[in-house]
Motif scaffolding. Structure first.
Motif, short mmCIF file in Angstrom:
data_model
loop_
_atom_site.label_atom_id
_atom_site.label_comp_id
_atom_site.label_asym_id
_atom_site.label_seq_id
_atom_site.Cartn_x
_atom_site.Cartn_y
_atom_site.Cartn_z
N LEU A 29 0.86 -1.18 0.00
CA LEU A 29 0.00 0.00 0.00
C LEU A 29 0.90 1.23 0.00
N THR A 30 0.78 2.06 -1.02
CA THR A 30 1.62 3.26 -1.17
C THR A 30 0.74 4.50 -1.02
N LEU A 31 1.13 5.38 -0.08
CA LEU A 31 0.34 6.57 0.19
C LEU A 31 1.24 7.80 0.19
N ALA A 32 0.69 8.91 -0.23
CA ALA A 32 1.43 10.17 -0.24
C ALA A 32 0.75 11.15 0.72
N PRO A 33 1.52 11.94 1.44
CA PRO A 33 0.92 12.95 2.32
C PRO A 33 0.19 14.02 1.50
N ARG A 34 -0.65 14.74 2.19
CA ARG A 34 -1.44 15.75 1.48
C ARG A 34 -0.57 16.86 0.92
N GLY A 35 0.57 17.11 1.54
CA GLY A 35 1.48 18.15 1.07
C GLY A 35 2.75 18.12 1.88
N SER A 36 3.76 18.91 1.42
CA SER A 36 5.04 18.92 2.12
C SER A 36 4.93 19.47 3.52
N ALA A 37 3.94 20.29 3.74
CA ALA A 37 3.76 20.88 5.07
C ALA A 37 2.88 20.03 5.98
N GLU A 38 2.36 18.93 5.45
CA GLU A 38 1.47 18.07 6.24
C GLU A 38 1.95 16.62 6.19
N PRO A 39 3.08 16.31 6.79
CA PRO A 39 3.55 14.92 6.82
C PRO A 39 2.65 14.06 7.71
N PHE A 40 2.81 12.75 7.57
CA PHE A 40 2.01 11.84 8.40
C PHE A 40 2.45 11.93 9.85
N SER A 41 1.48 12.08 10.72
CA SER A 41 1.78 12.15 12.14
C SER A 41 1.90 10.72 12.70
N THR A 42 2.31 10.63 13.96
CA THR A 42 2.39 9.32 14.61
C THR A 42 1.04 8.63 14.64
N ALA A 43 0.01 9.39 14.93
CA ALA A 43 -1.34 8.83 14.95
C ALA A 43 -1.76 8.38 13.55
N ASP A 44 -1.37 9.18 12.52
CA ASP A 44 -1.69 8.79 11.15
C ASP A 44 -1.03 7.45 10.79
N ARG A 45 0.26 7.32 11.19
CA ARG A 45 0.99 6.10 10.87
C ARG A 45 0.38 4.89 11.58
N GLN A 46 -0.01 5.09 12.84
CA GLN A 46 -0.61 3.99 13.57
C GLN A 46 -1.92 3.55 12.92
N LEU A 47 -2.71 4.55 12.51
CA LEU A 47 -3.97 4.24 11.84
C LEU A 47 -3.73 3.54 10.51
N LEU A 48 -2.73 4.02 9.77
CA LEU A 48 -2.44 3.41 8.47
C LEU A 48 -1.89 2.00 8.61
N ASN A 49 -1.09 1.76 9.66
CA ASN A 49 -0.59 0.40 9.91
C ASN A 49 -1.74 -0.56 10.21
N ASP A 50 -2.71 -0.08 11.01
CA ASP A 50 -3.89 -0.90 11.30
C ASP A 50 -4.67 -1.17 10.00
N LEU A 51 -4.78 -0.13 9.18
CA LEU A 51 -5.49 -0.27 7.90
C LEU A 51 -4.77 -1.28 6.99
N ALA A 52 -3.43 -1.22 6.98
CA ALA A 52 -2.66 -2.14 6.13
C ALA A 52 -2.85 -3.58 6.58
N ARG A 53 -2.92 -3.82 7.90
CA ARG A 53 -3.13 -5.18 8.37
C ARG A 53 -4.49 -5.72 7.92
N GLN A 54 -5.51 -4.88 8.05
CA GLN A 54 -6.84 -5.30 7.62
C GLN A 54 -6.90 -5.48 6.10
N ALA A 55 -6.21 -4.60 5.37
CA ALA A 55 -6.19 -4.71 3.91
C ALA A 55 -5.47 -5.99 3.47
N GLY A 56 -4.43 -6.38 4.22
CA GLY A 56 -3.72 -7.62 3.91
C GLY A 56 -4.63 -8.82 4.04
#
Length: 286
Positions: A28-55
């Motif tokens: 799963l490849t995702l891009a942040p909304r912009g250079s000034a809005e990188p993924f936060s720790t909470a975003d990464r945790q949510l995306l990791n959970d999403l990746a497990r379910q997607a797998g």
């Protein structure tokens, strides 16, 4: 290979592995909304959970796709077997209806004519009877051919191994040396397994004679959890792009009909090998 995408990647993407029980299913490849809005720790945790379910979901989809393909292949095999069986029935019906049936009717009419001519035209009666004998012999030959097509009599008279030994005697004067490596006895086999093994060996030897240009051929036969056949020759082998001929297709269909397998491959040392596995059956199971 990208399966699905949305939007354009303008920043360095974040790649998350889609796994199921330690097996990588995809990415799963995702891009942040912009250079000034990188993924936060909470975003990464949510995306990791999403990746497990997607797998898990991707694994389920792959299983479903594989099952659909397997079901389609199985249905195609069944259709081919049914078509082959119905073609065989049609051939038998045609032989009986247009060949043997009229021949027996003619014999009956000539027998009645000979009976009527016995007292008044004995010479004519003798002529009719002689003709009747010839027609009866022809009818007997046709019946034997039909019986052989249904099941080779040698299997009932001799058993599978002895029937194969008798069959390979026909190749003694052809320039092809055929030998057999088999146990002295086999466990009781179902009629279907015996016929399939005999016909596959017969077809394989025919292919060797017609196409292989071989000097020798070895038939190996043994039993464990299945009846195992191997027919190996020292001929020229399969062409680079072999076509699926009638003989090979027939062997595979006979094996598949019993839940077995049949493969035809080149031997590294030269020649071709037909490997067949037929699940065992007993006469009591029929």
């Amino acid at each position: 290979m990208t399966t699905a995408s949305y939007g354009e990647l303008r920043e360095k993407p974040l790649s998350l592995s889609l796994t199921y029980q330690s097996e990588q299913i995809g990415e799963l490849t995702l891009a942040p909304r912009g250079s000034a809005e990188p993924f936060s720790t909470a975003d990464r945790q949510l995306l990791n959970d999403l990746a497990r379910q997607a797998g898990i979901a991707a694994h389920a989809i792959r299983l479903t796709t594989d099952l659909q393909l397997l079901t389609g292949d199985l249905q195609q095999s069944r259709t081919q077997l049914v078509m082959a069986r119905e073609e065989e029935r049609r051939r038998l019906r045609r032989d009986l209806h247009y060949g043997l049936g009229p021949a027996l009717a003619t014999i009956t009419l000539q027998a009645e004519a000979a009976r009527d001519a016995l007292s008044t035209e004995p010479d004519q009666a003798v002529f009719l009877l002689e003709s009747l004998v010839n027609q009866a012999q022809t009818a007997i030959s046709d019946i034997r051919r039909l019986v052989y097509d249904l099941r080779p009599p040698a299997l009932d008279d001799l058993g599978l191994i002895a029937a194969v030994r008798a069959q390979i005697m026909h190749y003694e004067y052809t320039g092809l040396r055929v030998t057999i490596d088999a146990p002295s006895r086999l466990p009781e086999l179902s009629a279907a397994v015996e016929v399939a093994a005999y016909r596959i060996i017969q077809e394989a030897l025919t292919n060797v004679m017609r196409h292989a240009g071989a000097r020798s051929c070895l038939i190996q036969l043994d039993c464990d959890d299945a009846l195992n056949l191997a027919i190996r020759d020292d001929g020229r082998g399969l062409p680079a792009e072999p076509s699926l001929g009638v003989g090979i297709r027939s062997m595979r269909e006979r094996a598949a009909e019993l839940g077995g397998s049949c493969s035809v491959e080149n031997v590294p040392s030269g020649g071709t090998c037909v490997d067949v596995v037929l699940p065992l059956g007993t006469k009591q199971q029929e």
